[in-house]
Write a protein that holds these residues in place. Structure first.
Motif, PDB file in Angstrom:
ATOM      1  N   ALA A   1     103.236  16.748  70.892  1.00  0.00           N
ATOM      2  CA  ALA A   1     102.264  16.412  71.932  1.00  0.00           C
ATOM      3  C   ALA A   1     102.424  17.317  73.146  1.00  0.00           C
ATOM      4  N   GLU A   2     103.681  17.623  73.503  1.00  0.00           N
ATOM      5  CA  GLU A   2     103.918  18.456  74.681  1.00  0.00           C
ATOM      6  C   GLU A   2     103.505  19.913  74.468  1.00  0.00           C
ATOM      7  N   ASP A   3     103.222  20.306  73.228  1.00  0.00           N
ATOM      8  CA  ASP A   3     102.769  21.671  72.944  1.00  0.00           C
ATOM      9  C   ASP A   3     101.251  21.812  73.028  1.00  0.00           C
ATOM     10  N   THR A   4     100.539  20.722  73.283  1.00  0.00           N
ATOM     11  CA  THR A   4      99.080  20.754  73.315  1.00  0.00           C
ATOM     12  C   THR A   4      98.580  21.702  74.394  1.00  0.00           C
ATOM     13  N   ASP A   5      97.615  22.539  74.039  1.00  0.00           N
ATOM     14  CA  ASP A   5      97.052  23.516  74.980  1.00  0.00           C
ATOM     15  C   ASP A   5      95.968  22.826  75.816  1.00  0.00           C
ATOM     16  N   TRP A   6      96.393  22.055  76.814  1.00  0.00           N
ATOM     17  CA  TRP A   6      95.438  21.304  77.630  1.00  0.00           C
ATOM     18  C   TRP A   6      94.489  22.190  78.430  1.00  0.00           C
ATOM     19  N   PRO A   7      94.906  23.331  78.979  1.00  0.00           N
ATOM     20  CA  PRO A   7      93.933  24.193  79.662  1.00  0.00           C
ATOM     21  C   PRO A   7      92.771  24.606  78.756  1.00  0.00           C
ATOM     22  N   GLN A   8      93.081  24.920  77.494  1.00  0.00           N
ATOM     23  CA  GLN A   8      92.011  25.285  76.571  1.00  0.00           C
ATOM     24  C   GLN A   8      91.101  24.084  76.306  1.00  0.00           C
ATOM     25  N   ILE A   9      91.686  22.883  76.143  1.00  0.00           N
ATOM     26  CA  ILE A   9      90.888  21.689  75.911  1.00  0.00           C
ATOM     27  C   ILE A   9      90.001  21.406  77.122  1.00  0.00           C
ATOM     28  N   LEU A  10      90.536  21.558  78.329  1.00  0.00           N
ATOM     29  CA  LEU A  10      89.744  21.348  79.538  1.00  0.00           C
ATOM     30  C   LEU A  10      88.575  22.323  79.597  1.00  0.00           C
ATOM     31  N   ALA A  11      88.829  23.585  79.268  1.00  0.00           N
ATOM     32  CA  ALA A  11      87.751  24.583  79.274  1.00  0.00           C
ATOM     33  C   ALA A  11      86.668  24.225  78.257  1.00  0.00           C
ATOM     34  N   LEU A  12      87.069  23.741  77.103  1.00  0.00           N
ATOM     35  CA  LEU A  12      86.091  23.359  76.079  1.00  0.00           C
ATOM     36  C   LEU A  12      85.266  22.148  76.534  1.00  0.00           C
ATOM     37  N   TYR A  13      85.925  21.183  77.204  1.00  0.00           N
ATOM     38  CA  TYR A  13      85.178  20.024  77.711  1.00  0.00           C
ATOM     39  C   TYR A  13      84.207  20.435  78.820  1.00  0.00           C
ATOM     40  N   GLU A  14      84.591  21.387  79.640  1.00  0.00           N
ATOM     41  CA  GLU A  14      83.688  21.861  80.687  1.00  0.00           C
ATOM     42  C   GLU A  14      82.454  22.511  80.076  1.00  0.00           C
ATOM     43  N   LEU A  15      82.666  23.281  79.011  1.00  0.00           N
ATOM     44  CA  LEU A  15      81.539  23.901  78.309  1.00  0.00           C
ATOM     45  C   LEU A  15      80.685  22.839  77.622  1.00  0.00           C
ATOM     46  N   LEU A  16      81.337  21.854  77.013  1.00  0.00           N
ATOM     47  CA  LEU A  16      80.608  20.773  76.343  1.00  0.00           C
ATOM     48  C   LEU A  16      79.771  19.991  77.354  1.00  0.00           C
ATOM     49  N   GLU A  17      80.311  19.758  78.545  1.00  0.00           N
ATOM     50  CA  GLU A  17      79.572  18.992  79.553  1.00  0.00           C
ATOM     51  C   GLU A  17      78.352  19.762  80.040  1.00  0.00           C
ATOM     52  N   ARG A  18      78.444  21.078  80.089  1.00  0.00           N
ATOM     53  CA  ARG A  18      77.273  21.871  80.460  1.00  0.00           C
ATOM     54  C   ARG A  18      76.224  21.844  79.356  1.00  0.00           C
ATOM     55  N   LEU A  19      76.692  21.839  78.104  1.00  0.00           N
ATOM     56  CA  LEU A  19      75.778  21.918  76.970  1.00  0.00           C
ATOM     57  C   LEU A  19      75.186  20.551  76.626  1.00  0.00           C
ATOM     58  N   ALA A  20      75.997  19.499  76.682  1.00  0.00           N
ATOM     59  CA  ALA A  20      75.540  18.154  76.309  1.00  0.00           C
ATOM     60  C   ALA A  20      76.175  17.135  77.253  1.00  0.00           C
TER      61      ALA A  20
END
Length: 411
Positions: free
Chosen positions: A307-326
């Motif tokens: 769990a501590e290896d999760t790339d949260w910055p990448q996940i945050l960036a993907l959610y930001e893109l998803l929020e713009r798209l949908a």
């Protein structure tokens, strides 16, 4: 009946139903005829052996029963002219004039899905009819999955079939201008079916594996028919990547295990590999869409060994893109969690506060559950405990309620 035969019948059912509806119309009558053919097969095939052409066998038997049903209806209504228009039995498997021959792969499953997801139907009716007609589930199975009485589900399915018949829509793929919109509806229905299986909204079980498995099977069928559609591939990848964690999501006693605490050795690595390959290919060659972005987020989670290896910055960036798209409140809710993991719980709580007046989440347990989690991270134990208890009081899922109450008790 062995599992192989049962799987074969379930896979062939929509093809047979599609063949009858395309030939005769009468969706509801055709569905009854197909069910009788499936019953006959389940009784005869184990004793007599599998026929050389199972699909043709089922179409022939179902068509004969369809003929009987139509003739009975014609007799009752004294409409003898309809009988004269029936296609002779020896032509049942022959293509109509000008119609291209169909193969087992080039079947009517996709058209049937479009029909079940007709815009005249409510989302609940679309889901029920899809599971009944395309998924091959019985009315009792669908009723159990959605925790409603069988009679209620039977009425819902019956009304849906009547609405389809009353609409007069022909049994063919919608015209090109409508196809993308209708396909979006099909994918949404499959997504709803999977979500109900992945995390049941009510009842004593966290997961309904049969419902999630059926959604994956149907989405595989759509992907097989539309292999170049990026969102179809994205949805299938999302389902595989999420479902891969199923074995680790609850303990033997049914207790919910959050993602961060799961034993990742229990995750299905084959499903993760397949889902990751699907989404990688789709993102590389097709226009990005919401399902692809959700699948990419799931892939990032699944690729972390701990769990501590999760790339949260990448996940945050993907959610930001998803929020713009949908954009939507659930996307914002998930982005708040990712933001908290990157910038701290206060940043997540600040974003969460923007959802307080959103009617779409009003009274929903997930909003309070996320708030409780972020308050817990921030060290506000009393506020977190109150939020956990409020979330527990709002969910109809027994495993989720127990988990939320246990979190409150721990504080």
């Amino acid at each position: 009946m062995d599992r192989t035969t049962e799987d074969l019948l379930r896979r062939l059912a929509p093809q047979v139903l599609g063949a009858l509806v395309r030939r005769y119309g009468h969706f509801d009558t055709a569905e009854d005829a197909v069910q009788e053919a499936l019953l006959a097969a389940s009784l005869q095939w184990p004793e007599n052996g599998l026929p050389d052409h199972p699909r043709g066998w089922l179409i022939t038997v179902a068509a004969r029963r369809m003929t009987d049903l139509l003739r009975a209806e014609q007799a009752r209504r004294r409409r003898e002219e309809v009988a004269a228009s029936l296609i002779p039995r020896d032509e049942l498997l022959a293509p109509s004039p000008g119609e291209r021959p169909r193969s087992a792969e080039d079947d009517d499953t996709l058209t049937l899905l479009f029909l079940c997801c007709h815009p005249a139907l409510s989302p609940a009716s679309q889901t029920a009819l899809t599971l009944r007609a395309v998924g091959g589930l019985t009315t009792a199975e669908i009723a159990r999955a959605y925790l409603v009485p069988e009679a209620t589900m039977a009425q819902r399915i019956s009304r849906a079939k009547q609405r389809v018949r009353a609409s007069g829509v022909p049994f063919r793929l919608p015209p090109e201008p409508e196809r993308a919109e209708r396909l979006a509806t099909v994918l949404r229905v499959l997504y709803l079916i999977f979500n109900e299986g992945y995390t049941a909204t009510s009842g004593t079980s966290l997961v309904r594996a049969d419902l999630a498995g059926e959604a994956i099977r149907l989405t595989r069928a759509v992907h097989r028919l539309l292999p170049d559609d990026g969102e179809v591939a994205g949805l299938l990848a999302l389902m595989l990547l999420d479902d891969a964690r199923r074995a680790a999501r609850s303990r033997p006693d049914g207790t919910l295990v959050p993602l961060a605490e799961q034993d990742r050795r229990l995750w299905d690595r084959a499903a993760i590999a397949e889902g990751t390959a699907l989404i990688t290919d789709a993102l590389a060659r097709t226009r990005v869409g919401p399902y692809q972005l959700q699948a990419a987020i799931a892939a990032v989670h699944d690729e972390a060994d701990r769990a501590e290896d999760t790339d949260w910055p990448q996940i945050l960036a993907l959610y930001e893109l998803l929020e713009r798209l949908a954009p939507g409140p659930v996307v914002t809710l998930n982005r708040a969690v990712a933001l908290a993991m990157v910038e701290g719980p206060r940043a997540g709580l600040k974003l969460l506060a923007t959802l307080g007046d959103d009617d779409r989440l009003a009274g929903h347990h997930r909003l309070e559950a996320v708030r409780a989690h972020l308050l817990d991270m921030a060290g506000e134990r009393e506020a977190a405990r109150a939020a956990y208890r409020l979330a527990a009081s709002r969910t109809l899922s027994v495993p989720e309620r127990r988990y939320l109450n246990a979190r409150a008790a721990r504080l």
